[in-house]
Scaffold this motif. Structure first.
Motif, PDB file in Angstrom:
ATOM      1  N   ASP A 127     -21.272  37.323  44.313  1.00  0.00           N
ATOM      2  CA  ASP A 127     -20.550  38.632  43.681  1.00  0.00           C
ATOM      3  C   ASP A 127     -21.011  38.830  42.431  1.00  0.00           C
ATOM      4  OD1 ASP A 127     -19.485  38.573  46.133  1.00  0.00           O
ATOM      5  OD2 ASP A 127     -17.587  38.223  45.296  1.00  0.00           O
TER       6      ASP A 127
ATOM      7  N   PRO B 221     -22.608  46.434  46.055  1.00  0.00           N
ATOM      8  CA  PRO B 221     -22.806  46.177  44.704  1.00  0.00           C
ATOM      9  C   PRO B 221     -23.620  45.074  44.013  1.00  0.00           C
ATOM     10  CG  PRO B 221     -20.764  45.304  45.639  1.00  0.00           C
ATOM     11  CD  PRO B 221     -21.657  45.762  46.919  1.00  0.00           C
TER      12      PRO B 221
ATOM     13  N   PRO C  49     -11.809  25.779  58.747  1.00  0.00           N
ATOM     14  CA  PRO C  49     -11.700  26.520  57.660  1.00  0.00           C
ATOM     15  C   PRO C  49     -12.770  26.243  56.603  1.00  0.00           C
ATOM     16  CG  PRO C  49     -10.482  24.346  57.766  1.00  0.00           C
ATOM     17  CD  PRO C  49     -11.021  24.564  59.027  1.00  0.00           C
ATOM     18  N   VAL C  50     -13.750  27.273  56.322  1.00  0.00           N
ATOM     19  CA  VAL C  50     -14.778  27.353  55.387  1.00  0.00           C
ATOM     20  C   VAL C  50     -14.579  27.991  54.180  1.00  0.00           C
ATOM     21  CG1 VAL C  50     -16.423  27.198  57.409  1.00  0.00           C
ATOM     22  CG2 VAL C  50     -15.776  29.296  56.598  1.00  0.00           C
ATOM     23  N   LYS C  51     -15.473  27.554  53.209  1.00  0.00           N
ATOM     24  CA  LYS C  51     -15.348  28.502  51.782  1.00  0.00           C
ATOM     25  C   LYS C  51     -16.752  28.668  51.471  1.00  0.00           C
ATOM     26  CE  LYS C  51     -15.359  24.136  49.402  1.00  0.00           C
ATOM     27  NZ  LYS C  51     -14.772  23.278  48.454  1.00  0.00           N
ATOM     28  N   GLU C  52     -16.944  29.497  50.648  1.00  0.00           N
ATOM     29  CA  GLU C  52     -18.121  30.057  49.914  1.00  0.00           C
ATOM     30  C   GLU C  52     -18.328  28.898  48.866  1.00  0.00           C
ATOM     31  OE1 GLU C  52     -17.200  33.690  48.279  1.00  0.00           O
ATOM     32  OE2 GLU C  52     -18.406  34.708  49.895  1.00  0.00           O
TER      33      GLU C  52
ATOM     34  N   LEU D 258     -20.225  27.598  45.777  1.00  0.00           N
ATOM     35  CA  LEU D 258     -21.042  28.323  44.740  1.00  0.00           C
ATOM     36  C   LEU D 258     -22.017  27.171  44.244  1.00  0.00           C
ATOM     37  CD1 LEU D 258     -18.320  29.883  42.911  1.00  0.00           C
ATOM     38  CD2 LEU D 258     -19.418  30.662  44.724  1.00  0.00           C
TER      39      LEU D 258
ATOM     40  N   THR E 233     -17.930  22.968  43.638  1.00  0.00           N
ATOM     41  CA  THR E 233     -17.458  24.162  43.070  1.00  0.00           C
ATOM     42  C   THR E 233     -17.920  24.202  41.746  1.00  0.00           C
ATOM     43  OG1 THR E 233     -15.255  23.751  42.102  1.00  0.00           O
ATOM     44  CG2 THR E 233     -15.320  23.893  44.658  1.00  0.00           C
TER      45      THR E 233
ATOM     46  N   MET F 206     -20.039  28.885  34.665  1.00  0.00           N
ATOM     47  CA  MET F 206     -20.015  30.291  34.990  1.00  0.00           C
ATOM     48  C   MET F 206     -19.813  31.068  33.746  1.00  0.00           C
ATOM     49  SD  MET F 206     -17.194  32.447  37.100  1.00  0.00           S
ATOM     50  CE  MET F 206     -17.731  31.698  38.741  1.00  0.00           C
TER      51      MET F 206
ATOM     52  N   ILE G  79     -18.656  34.333  31.883  1.00  0.00           N
ATOM     53  CA  ILE G  79     -17.976  35.677  31.787  1.00  0.00           C
ATOM     54  C   ILE G  79     -18.032  36.291  30.695  1.00  0.00           C
ATOM     55  CG2 ILE G  79     -16.108  36.765  32.714  1.00  0.00           C
ATOM     56  CD1 ILE G  79     -15.424  34.600  34.355  1.00  0.00           C
TER      57      ILE G  79
ATOM     58  N   GLU H 198     -17.488  48.784  45.258  1.00  0.00           N
ATOM     59  CA  GLU H 198     -16.747  47.648  45.507  1.00  0.00           C
ATOM     60  C   GLU H 198     -15.217  47.744  46.050  1.00  0.00           C
ATOM     61  OE1 GLU H 198     -16.294  44.564  42.943  1.00  0.00           O
ATOM     62  OE2 GLU H 198     -16.319  42.955  44.449  1.00  0.00           O
TER      63      GLU H 198
ATOM     64  N   ILE I  46      -7.405  32.477  36.516  1.00  0.00           N
ATOM     65  CA  ILE I  46      -8.266  31.457  37.404  1.00  0.00           C
ATOM     66  C   ILE I  46      -7.360  31.099  38.593  1.00  0.00           C
ATOM     67  CG2 ILE I  46      -9.493  29.223  37.644  1.00  0.00           C
ATOM     68  CD1 ILE I  46     -10.121  29.613  34.565  1.00  0.00           C
TER      69      ILE I  46
ATOM     70  N   LYS J 278      -7.052  29.335  42.456  1.00  0.00           N
ATOM     71  CA  LYS J 278      -7.801  28.737  43.418  1.00  0.00           C
ATOM     72  C   LYS J 278      -7.061  28.859  44.563  1.00  0.00           C
ATOM     73  CE  LYS J 278      -9.445  25.273  39.982  1.00  0.00           C
ATOM     74  NZ  LYS J 278      -9.481  24.103  39.087  1.00  0.00           N
TER      75      LYS J 278
ATOM     76  N   VAL K 266      -8.815  26.413  51.023  1.00  0.00           N
ATOM     77  CA  VAL K 266      -9.765  27.218  52.016  1.00  0.00           C
ATOM     78  C   VAL K 266      -9.034  27.075  53.404  1.00  0.00           C
ATOM     79  CG1 VAL K 266     -10.991  25.311  52.278  1.00  0.00           C
ATOM     80  CG2 VAL K 266     -11.975  27.555  52.738  1.00  0.00           C
TER      81      VAL K 266
ATOM     82  N   ARG L  34     -11.721  35.365  48.682  1.00  0.00           N
ATOM     83  CA  ARG L  34     -12.306  35.620  47.369  1.00  0.00           C
ATOM     84  C   ARG L  34     -11.724  37.014  46.991  1.00  0.00           C
ATOM     85  NH1 ARG L  34     -16.766  35.317  45.775  1.00  0.00           N
ATOM     86  NH2 ARG L  34     -16.057  35.211  43.722  1.00  0.00           N
TER      87      ARG L  34
ATOM     88  N   LYS M  99      -8.993  38.917  44.512  1.00  0.00           N
ATOM     89  CA  LYS M  99      -9.335  39.434  43.289  1.00  0.00           C
ATOM     90  C   LYS M  99      -8.751  40.717  43.010  1.00  0.00           C
ATOM     91  CE  LYS M  99     -13.478  41.352  42.821  1.00  0.00           C
ATOM     92  NZ  LYS M  99     -14.867  41.537  42.977  1.00  0.00           N
TER      93      LYS M  99
ATOM     94  N   VAL N 128     -10.693  35.151  38.120  1.00  0.00           N
ATOM     95  CA  VAL N 128     -11.990  34.296  38.478  1.00  0.00           C
ATOM     96  C   VAL N 128     -11.273  33.496  39.520  1.00  0.00           C
ATOM     97  CG1 VAL N 128     -13.265  32.376  37.561  1.00  0.00           C
ATOM     98  CG2 VAL N 128     -12.429  34.139  36.167  1.00  0.00           C
TER      99      VAL N 128
ATOM    100  N   PHE O 264     -11.727  30.932  42.775  1.00  0.00           N
ATOM    101  CA  PHE O 264     -12.412  29.761  43.475  1.00  0.00           C
ATOM    102  C   PHE O 264     -11.590  29.428  44.885  1.00  0.00           C
ATOM    103  CE2 PHE O 264     -13.036  28.710  38.963  1.00  0.00           C
ATOM    104  CZ  PHE O 264     -14.532  28.639  38.862  1.00  0.00           C
ATOM    105  N   GLN O 265     -12.558  28.968  45.633  1.00  0.00           N
ATOM    106  CA  GLN O 265     -11.812  28.254  46.811  1.00  0.00           C
ATOM    107  C   GLN O 265     -12.233  26.760  46.868  1.00  0.00           C
ATOM    108  OE1 GLN O 265     -14.703  30.562  49.330  1.00  0.00           O
ATOM    109  NE2 GLN O 265     -12.949  31.229  50.378  1.00  0.00           N
ATOM    110  N   GLU O 266     -11.170  26.122  47.265  1.00  0.00           N
ATOM    111  CA  GLU O 266     -11.475  24.637  47.148  1.00  0.00           C
ATOM    112  C   GLU O 266     -10.861  24.046  48.468  1.00  0.00           C
ATOM    113  OE1 GLU O 266      -9.929  23.373  43.574  1.00  0.00           O
ATOM    114  OE2 GLU O 266      -7.577  23.676  44.092  1.00  0.00           O
TER     115      GLU O 266
END
Lengths: 559, 559
Positions: free
Chosen positions: A43, A341, A443-446, A448, A467, A551, A553, B345, B477, B479, B482, B527, B531, B555, B557-559
């Motif tokens: 993103d 975007p 269950p799945v996540k992205e 990074l 992560t 990361m 920012i 977005e 932040i 979390k 997932v 995510r 956000k 910010v 996260f997925q975990e």
């Protein structure tokens, strides 16, 4: 055999909702095949993250079932995650991979970068070969797309024949001369009943057919003829057909061609090796030779068509490339539409920077016919419906809106909405005896990944952290003095989970000073330039100093 | 009089580079007039910031010279910053403002919101009036745009007549029946030599003329006829012509209309009062009445066409509107193209959320002819060149790329590139005796303002802080687990310059818990939804608890 063990499972592990990051699983009893294994793109606010990969948890838990990986085409969102998966498997040497010739070249190149050895890769000829992976038999057929050797498959499963077409156009006259093999697809569909069609839905809300891309060549030529100095041509590095068109133009205009950026250079060389990209022996020169020529005798094919932070084009546009500078009167030709975007902001930053330097920039908004999408539209999609006549329809490779549009299209064209199954990442369909049910979702996540520099900075650093939080988050607050356009105070850096507390303070203070010095060397900066330059600088700086990639920012103020 | 005191200064204080945020200054000796005083929109990563306003430093330092403010049209990027400027002036009662009738209504509405009293506003008739502000005489003429009563000006200055046209189309048959007054513009241009034309450049890279907008009405009707339940129609709140078209359709289909969201409601009522928006007496009903009707008898005209966080449409799409819910089978019609990257977005988030709820959404990508830009293209721009025949050309209201395209257009059409002057924010041109020079630039910054809730949440809180850093930055932040799509751990909140250190820890911990509870009530979050929902929640929460509005940076996260 009872139903439980004889069900065919189709798992959309990822690739729906996110457009990219394709990974589908075919599972039956104790066997499992992966179709495509691609990366996604971060993103816009995930600065410093370069890749998103599928969540391999389910695959790793069931790796004893995994018989192989079949790849449909050479784009990063279809092959990019293969090295990451292999690195996580207990016994990658056991897994076989099936690919068409160009995909093999791209894959071997990846293996070299990632230092992966001993993986068995089978090359299939999409025109003539049939191959089996466990109890699944794959009948490939060519589809028109924006990279040569793209395929769809008719797959014979224990529950019947299915069609899986990750992307396609019906155009019968593509630049790479590898059109959708209509007669083969029709034959495969007519031989047996088709249980389901899983196919690309991203064009399902656009009328008509995607246009033929041949006219792009004369449009490039028309633009290039007006170049007063050097030409920089950029497109996605795998778009071999587009580079062929640029090279054809260069040859006709008597210009030499020079590849800039690892991704473009390697992919073009590999395609050339297979005869998919053709040029005269003396057309291509290296950078040293190119720089000796007159400017108007050179066309650079350069990486970074989306203005990716750190890419060759980004560095040229910010004056940070270590070997190449661009000047007033040079020309840049973009053959790539941004995918907002995600990429629009960085592409726009690079375009505006170049224009401001007096470069003659030809880009998406000018409608000069320099780009055609690799994806089909309604017409292309419904043709596939009519060829395959499936019992069920599975839209893949598109977000929610495209799946719904595809569903509507089915009902308008050749079926009803009940036959369509929209899957979100991790969703499971179970087929038995011609019937279908939704299984329990996984269950799945992205995930990074920092693949910063892939394709451009040479050797890759593989940081397959689970992560990003393991590498931390760094927030940088930069204040620009508005009178001078300079940074007066040291930026403030807030970090979480990045460096150890004891060492942190001193290190972050030094980093802040270095950033300030770097930005102040750039002349006047504004909010946008400070943002991109900050990310580019700190990405490099943190990695050099800590071998970690948090990361980053940026928060930019003017005062 | 010697040259120094007799120069005409044209100052592009803001409005170039950023597209919006228009503010130009005409200065001569001890007199200064402001033309337009608009807001801009924040970058995508400036969550929680709703407005950017011009930097008033130069104006405040020279306020003894300020004779008045002239406004060309009613869009926020032309009038939105007037209250902020008035609030900073020592003696706002001394300043006169000149506006056309609808702009007056919008402005008075703002004054009410901002509790501004005692400002003298002069209403001019664009067809018949001429007015003087100090030694500057303004001859307004109508231009076609996307809000009624839009004007360009021929301005008589001590250095000659100039034309200032902030936006225009040449279309002679607009929905509001207020076309570009060609004969008046031609007359004004022929009476005297035109020193310069300052005009909109944003369409300078697009071929042809901007299309007529009348066909949109039948396209809305075509779509609306298929509605099974309630219709929600959304457009920019000032686009009176578009709402007129929607209302016409509603009346033909026998539906009642209900305004939702303060901005749409007020602007439509004000336009109706002037006779610019027409509907039958019983067409418009309030929300309570609307909710008693059958769903298919209602068309809501709703605010939030860009999916702005906190807008009525955003709240409906996230199930957070306190009086209205949307359901499967309802229809939403967007008559607004997103302006990427700024709004795409959030608009996409709202569109996808609605589609996922089973709502029938008609949006930009479907090419159903529901939107036409208010800006002209090359054809519209060159017609204006030909009408005015100026000595110099000043592209305004567009970024670098559009200014360069405009420059090229001048050379192609009716002059050469030396006649074109591209100005960045703060740049100054000085005119004397038909010649032009660049003056010393004025340092300007973007001023970030929290105007959260303007137009939708009723009473406005005016927090005209100088920079956001005064209210601080909060990084959250979050979390996501997932498996469950829930937030297990309390989010971590890092703040800078927001609350006092002593009280901070406890307050931020409580806030984190509240955020967790809020998100967990939303079902599964991913995510993207986490956000947007985080920003919406914390914006409200922090303001309620502290009366301050820090910039919230999520910010996830997925975990």
């Amino acid at each position: 055999m009872e139903e439980q063990n004889n069900k065919l499972k189709f798992i959309a592990l990822s690739g729906t909702v996110s457009v990219t990051e394709n990974l589908y699983i075919y599972e039956h009893g104790d066997e499992m095949v992966i179709l495509d294994c691609g990366v996604g793109f971060p993103d816009i606010e995930m600065y410093g993250v370069d890749l998103v990969i599928p969540d391999f948890t389910y695959i790793l838990k069931n790796q004893h079932k995994l018989k192989g990986i079949v790849i449909s085409q050479g784009h990063e969102d279809h092959i990019g995650a293969v090295p990451f998966l292999l690195n996580e498997l207990k016994n990658p040497g056991k897994i076989e991979i099936w690919v068409a010739p160009l995909v093999n070249e791209f894959l071997q190149d990846k293996f070299e970068e990632f230092e992966i050895k001993g993986v068995k890769v089978n090359i299939f000829n999409p025109d003539t070969d049939i191959f089996s992976v466990g109890k699944f038999t794959f009948n490939p057929f060519r589809v028109t797309h924006s990279v040569p050797d793209s395929c769809g498959f008719a797959i014979d499963t224990p529950q019947g024949r299915v069609f899986h077409v990750p992307e396609h156009k019906m155009d019968q006259n593509p630049v790479d001369n590898m059109p959708f093999d209509r007669s083969k697809a029709e034959r495969l569909a007519s031989e047996k009943e088709v249980l389901f069609l899983a196919s690309d839905c991203i064009g399902a809300n656009k009328d008509g057919f995607t246009e033929n891309e041949r006219p792009i060549e004369q449009n490039i030529e028309k633009v290039a003829r007006n170049a007063k100095k050097a030409i920089y041509f950029t497109a996605i590095s795998s778009n071999i057909g587009r580079f062929q068109q640029a090279i054809n133009v260069a040859e006709r205009l008597g210009k030499k061609v020079c590849f800039v950026g690892r991704s473009v250079q390697r992919k073009c060389e590999l395609a050339n090796k297979l005869g998919y990209l053709k040029y005269k022996r003396d057309t291509v020169v290296n950078l040293r030779e190119a720089q000796k020529k007159n400017l108007q005798d050179i066309m650079y094919l350069i990486a970074g068509c989306y203005g990716q932070v750190g890419s060759s084009l980004f560095r040229i546009a910010t004056g940070d490339h270590n070997r190449l500078t661009i000047d007033e009167g040079d020309m840049v030709i973009f053959s790539a539409d941004p995918a907002p975007p995600y990429t629009k902001e960085s592409e726009d930053f690079v375009i505006d920077n170049l224009i401001d330097m007096g470069v003659d920039v030809h880009y998406y908004d000018l409608d000069e016919g320099l780009y055609v999408s690799g994806h089909g539209k309604k017409g292309d999609i419904t043709e596939l419906f009519k060829i395959t006549k499936p019992k069920y329809f599975l839209p893949i490779g598109g977000t929610v809106r495209f799946m719904h549009a595809y569903k509507k299209l089915v009902s308008e064209c050749c079926g009803n909405e009940d036959q369509v199954f929209m899957l979100k990442p991790g969703d499971v369909l179970e087929f038995f005896d011609g019937k279908v049910n939704r299984g329990k979702s996984i269950p799945v996540k992205e995930v990074l990944v920092d693949g910063h520099g892939i394709g451009d900075v040479g050797k890759i650093v593989l940081s397959d952290r689970k992560t990003l939080s393991e590498h931390g988050v760094v927030i940088v607050i930069v204040k620009i003095d508005v009178k001078s356009g300079k940074i007066r105070k040291d930026p403030e850096i807030v970090s979480r989970g990045f460096v150890f507390e004891r060492e942190e303070k001193q290190f972050l203070m030094t980093s802040a000073k270095s950033l300030k010095n770097y930005l102040n060397k750039k002349g006047k900066v504004d909010r946008r330039s400070a943002k991109f330059l900050t990310v580019d600088f700190l990405n490099e700086h943190f990695f050099k100093e800590t071998a970690r990639r948090p990361m980053v920012i940026p928060v930019i103020f003017q005062e």
